[in-house]
Motif scaffolding. Structure first.
Motif, PDB file in Angstrom:
ATOM      1  N   LYS A 172     -27.239 -34.736 -46.538  1.00  0.00           N
ATOM      2  CA  LYS A 172     -27.605 -35.724 -47.561  1.00  0.00           C
ATOM      3  C   LYS A 172     -28.997 -36.274 -47.271  1.00  0.00           C
ATOM      4  O   LYS A 172     -29.330 -36.538 -46.108  1.00  0.00           O
ATOM      5  N   TYR A 173     -29.775 -36.454 -48.328  1.00  0.00           N
ATOM      6  CA  TYR A 173     -31.148 -36.955 -48.191  1.00  0.00           C
ATOM      7  C   TYR A 173     -31.461 -37.931 -49.297  1.00  0.00           C
ATOM      8  O   TYR A 173     -30.799 -37.946 -50.340  1.00  0.00           O
ATOM      9  N   MET A 174     -32.513 -38.718 -49.061  1.00  0.00           N
ATOM     10  CA  MET A 174     -33.089 -39.515 -50.133  1.00  0.00           C
ATOM     11  C   MET A 174     -34.575 -39.206 -50.213  1.00  0.00           C
ATOM     12  O   MET A 174     -35.266 -39.121 -49.196  1.00  0.00           O
ATOM     13  N   ILE A 183     -39.176 -38.467 -47.641  1.00  0.00           N
ATOM     14  CA  ILE A 183     -37.840 -37.860 -47.695  1.00  0.00           C
ATOM     15  C   ILE A 183     -37.173 -38.161 -46.356  1.00  0.00           C
ATOM     16  O   ILE A 183     -37.811 -37.999 -45.312  1.00  0.00           O
ATOM     17  N   PHE A 184     -35.944 -38.603 -46.386  1.00  0.00           N
ATOM     18  CA  PHE A 184     -35.258 -38.867 -45.111  1.00  0.00           C
ATOM     19  C   PHE A 184     -33.777 -38.548 -45.231  1.00  0.00           C
ATOM     20  O   PHE A 184     -33.190 -38.631 -46.303  1.00  0.00           O
ATOM     21  N   ALA A 185     -33.204 -38.169 -44.085  1.00  0.00           N
ATOM     22  CA  ALA A 185     -31.792 -37.792 -44.023  1.00  0.00           C
ATOM     23  C   ALA A 185     -30.919 -39.037 -44.080  1.00  0.00           C
ATOM     24  O   ALA A 185     -31.157 -39.996 -43.352  1.00  0.00           O
ATOM     25  N   THR A 186     -29.917 -39.023 -44.953  1.00  0.00           N
ATOM     26  CA  THR A 186     -29.078 -40.215 -45.136  1.00  0.00           C
ATOM     27  C   THR A 186     -27.623 -40.017 -44.728  1.00  0.00           C
ATOM     28  O   THR A 186     -26.860 -40.977 -44.709  1.00  0.00           O
ATOM     29  N   GLU A 187     -27.241 -38.791 -44.397  1.00  0.00           N
ATOM     30  CA  GLU A 187     -25.835 -38.580 -44.020  1.00  0.00           C
ATOM     31  C   GLU A 187     -25.508 -39.411 -42.779  1.00  0.00           C
ATOM     32  O   GLU A 187     -26.354 -39.592 -41.904  1.00  0.00           O
TER      33      GLU A 187
END
Lengths: 357, 357
Positions: free
Chosen positions: B151-153, B137-141
Motif C-alpha cells: 500500500k502506498y500514498m 510517494i510513501f509506503a503506508t501498509e
C-alpha cells in the motif's frame, strides 16, 4: 508514565494458533514526543492511528531508525526480554548517525517493559514463538526543508511472532548492487537502508534466490551482510564473520552467536571474508556452512550461493553436525528460559503495569 | 479527480511579504492511494493530517521518495510550472529503484496543475519568489516485515517560497563521509539519502562550513554532489560537472544549466571532476568559480573550499563576469516569464479547477 488502557481490547479475538505475523498488532503502543529540545511524557496508549500530514519530515527526508527485538514466554508463563540493553545502545547509535535525539533508558527499557507487561496475553507460548517488538524514532516536524527536524516521536509497537523455523534458502552474492557506502549509514538501523535493498532483492528473487549477500560497494570482493542479517561462514571447523564497521550492523544475534560458539570451543575469526575464499572453499569441499543471523528468524541456513551465473551448492548438515543449528538451539534455549543463562542475557518482565492500570 | 474545497481556508491570513518558508502550507493537497495493485482516485482535499500508525512501512523501512519543484507567477498573474515532465520522469525512476509503483501522468501532472490552480492565490508575485511544490510517494501498509509494501500514498503539498537569493557559502570537501554507494540509491530522490547527509553536514557546520561537497565513497578523489545539489566547477572559461550515474542525481536545474551554458557558447565538459584538479586550479589561479545548483535556491555560489584542514578561497565575481550568476539569471528569467522560452520549458497552469469547484 501516562497509561491509558484500551477501552476496546482485541485480545479476546486473538488466536495464538492462527494469526498473521507482522500485521496483527497488540492492543497498546508506547509513544513519546520530542520538541523544544526535550522528550515529553512516555505514554502507554491503545494501538492506533495518529494524525500526521504528508509533509512529515520522517517521510520526506527519512530521518527514522528502528530496532527489532523479542519477548519470550516460558512454560510457566513468565515473560523475558533478551539483551534489551544492546538494542537500547544501538538505537541511540543509529539516532546519532541520523542527527536525531537519543532516547533515555526510562523511555526505552521502561517503555518496553510496560508494553510487554500490559500486552503479555498477546505473547504466544510454545517453542520458537514470541512477541516481536518494534521500537522506532522518526521525525514528525512538518517542514519542506532538507534539514534536521526539531520534532520527533519515539514509539514502540508489537506483533505476535510464529516459530522461527525456516527452510534453507539460496542466496545471490551481489556483484553490482550494494546496501552501504563507506562513510555511510550501513551500521545504523536507518529506515532508508531497507528500502534500498528491496529492488536488488526482487531481482535476486526473479533469478531464483531468496536473499542477497551484500558485498562491499567498491570491489564486491568481500562479504558484508546477507539480506537483513549478519553473515557467518564455516570453513572446516572454523567460523568466519566480517568485523562490524560503519558499513555493517552490530547485530545482537551476531554477538550472541560469537559468544555461544566460543563457549562450545569453536574457533571464531572476526576478519574480512572474501568471496574468493568462500568460492574456493566450496570448490575444494572445505566450505561446510554459510548462514545469516538476525532477531526475526535467529538463523537462516543457506543451501546454495549464486555467483556470476553459477549456483554453488552447500551440504545439508543434521543438527548434531551443524554449527548454525546447534548455536541456534543454544540461543533459543536461553531466550525461552529452557537452559541456564551463563551470560546474563535474559531480563524478566514483572507484572507491574497491568496491576496498576 | 475528486475535489473537496477547504471549508476553512487560511489564504486570507497569508501575508506574501511576511511568511515562513517550508512550514506555511497552502489550503489544499493532493492525495491518491494505492492498494490491490492499483492507484485509486486522485483527490484534491484540504491540507491536513491523515491517520497513520507508527507501524507504517514508509517510516520503518524508508520506502519513500519525493520531488522538489516550483510554480512561478509572472507580472500579469499568470502561473507557470517549470519542466514538470522531468520531475514526473524522475519520481518514477526513484520509485522503481525503491520497488514502489510508478505514478501516472494524470496523477502527477494532473494533480500538480489542479493543486497549483486551486491554491494560485498562495503564489507570491515578485522576482525570485515562487510556490515550492513537494510531490511524494510513501509506503503506508502497516506491517512489521522488511519487505516491499503493498500500500502506498502519492501526495502533493506546497509552501510559498521566498527569493532564491543566498549569500556565497563555504563548503567542505568530504574525505570520510559519503552520501551514495556504488550500486546504491544515490540517483534516486530517496528519503533516506537526506537523513544520511544531516550528521556529516552538522560536523561540517561545526568547522565553519555551510555544506559538504560529497566525493565518491571508495577513494574520495572525485566530486559527486554538493549538499543537496549538483555541482559545477569553472576552470578558466570551461565548465565541468560530473556525469550522472546511479550515485548522482539527474538534476533538472543541472540539465537546464548545461543547456543555457551551451546557448551562451560556454564549453561544458561532463566528465569526472577530480578533487586534485580543482585544488591545483585553485593554487594556480585558474579556478574561477564553483557552485551548486538545485530547485530550491537555483544557485549556491561557493566562496571557499575546505580540504584536509586547509581553507581555499575563491574569487568573488560580479554578475557580468560570473557564469554561475549569469546562468542563474537566464534560468530565472525563463522561469518567471521575463524572457523567451527557447527550450519550451514553461508550462502554463490554466484556471480550470478553481472555476469548476
Amino acid at each position: 508514565m501516562i497509561i491509558q488502557k484500551s477501552a476496546t481490547p482485541r485480545i479476546a479475538t486473538f488466536d495464538p494458533q492462527n494469526f498473521s505475523f507482522g500485521d496483527t498488532f497488540t492492543d497498546h503502543m508506547i509513544i513519546c514526543e520530542y520538541e523544544n529540545g526535550k522528550w515529553g511524557d512516555v505514554k502507554l496508549i491503545p494501538y492506533g492511528p495518529l494524525p500526521f500530514t504528508p509533509a512529515m519530515m520522517g517521510l520526506n527526508y527519512g530521518q527514522a531508525c528502528f530496532e527489532g527485538m523479542k519477548a519470550y514466554k516460558d512454560d510457566e508463563g513468565e515473560v523475558f526480554l533478551f539483551r534489551p540493553e544492546k538494542n537500547f545502545e544501538r538505537i541511540n547509535k543509529s539516532a546519532s548517525r541520523l542527527a536525531m535525539p537519543e532516547v533515555t533508558e526510562e523511555m526505552f527499557l521502561g517503555g518496553l517493559k510496560a508494553l510487554v507487561d500490559m500486552d503479555r496475553e498477546w505473547i504466544p507460548q510454545g517453542v520458537g514463538t514470541s512477541l516481536y517488538i518494534r521500537p522506532l524514532i522518526f521525525a514528525t516536524e512538518e517542514v519542506l526543508k532538507a534539514r534536521i527536524s526539531n520534532k520527533y516521536m519515539f514509539a514502540i509497537v508489537a506483533t505476535p511472532a510464529k516459530s522461527y523455523y525456516t527452510e534453507p534458502v539460496s542466496v545471490l552474492i551481489s556483484d553490482f548492487y550494494s546496501r552501504a557506502a563507506s562513510g555511510g549509514v550501513g551500521s545504523a538501523k536507518a529506515a532508508g537502508n531497507y528500502a534500498a535493498s528491496f529492488y536488488p532483492t526482487q531481482l535476486a528473487n526473479q533469478q531464483g534466490y531468496e536473499q542477497v549477500i551484500w558485498t562491499d560497494d567498491s570491489t564486491h570482493e568481500y562479504f558484508e551482510e546477507s539480506g537483513t542479517m549478519n553473515v557467518f561462514v564455516r570453513i572446516n571447523d572454523t567460523i568466519y564473520t566480517p568485523p562490524t564497521s560503519e558499513k555493517i550492523l552490530d547485530g545482537v544475534t551476531r554477538d550472541s552467536f560469537i559468544h555461544l560458539a566460543k563457549r562450545r570451543g569453536i574457533e571464531v575469526r572476526i576478519e574480512p571474508v572474501s568471496v574468493k575464499k568462500v568460492i574456493e572453499a566450496q570448490k575444494d569441499g572445505s566450505l561446510k556452512e554459510v548462514w545469516g543471523v538476525g532477531t526475526a528468524v535467529v538463523t537462516s541456513v543457506f543451501r546454495a550461493l549464486g555467483y556470476k551465473g553459477e549456483k554453488l551448492e552447500l551440504p545439508t548438515l543434521p543438527l548434531e553436525e551443524s554449527f548454525a543449528l546447534s548455536l541456534q538451539q543454544d540461543l533459543v534455549n536461553i531466550q525461552n528460559n529452557k537452559s541456564e543463562d551463563p551470560f546474563g542475557w535474559r531480563m524478566k518482565v514483572g507484572k507491574e503495569v497491568l496491576q496498576d492500570a
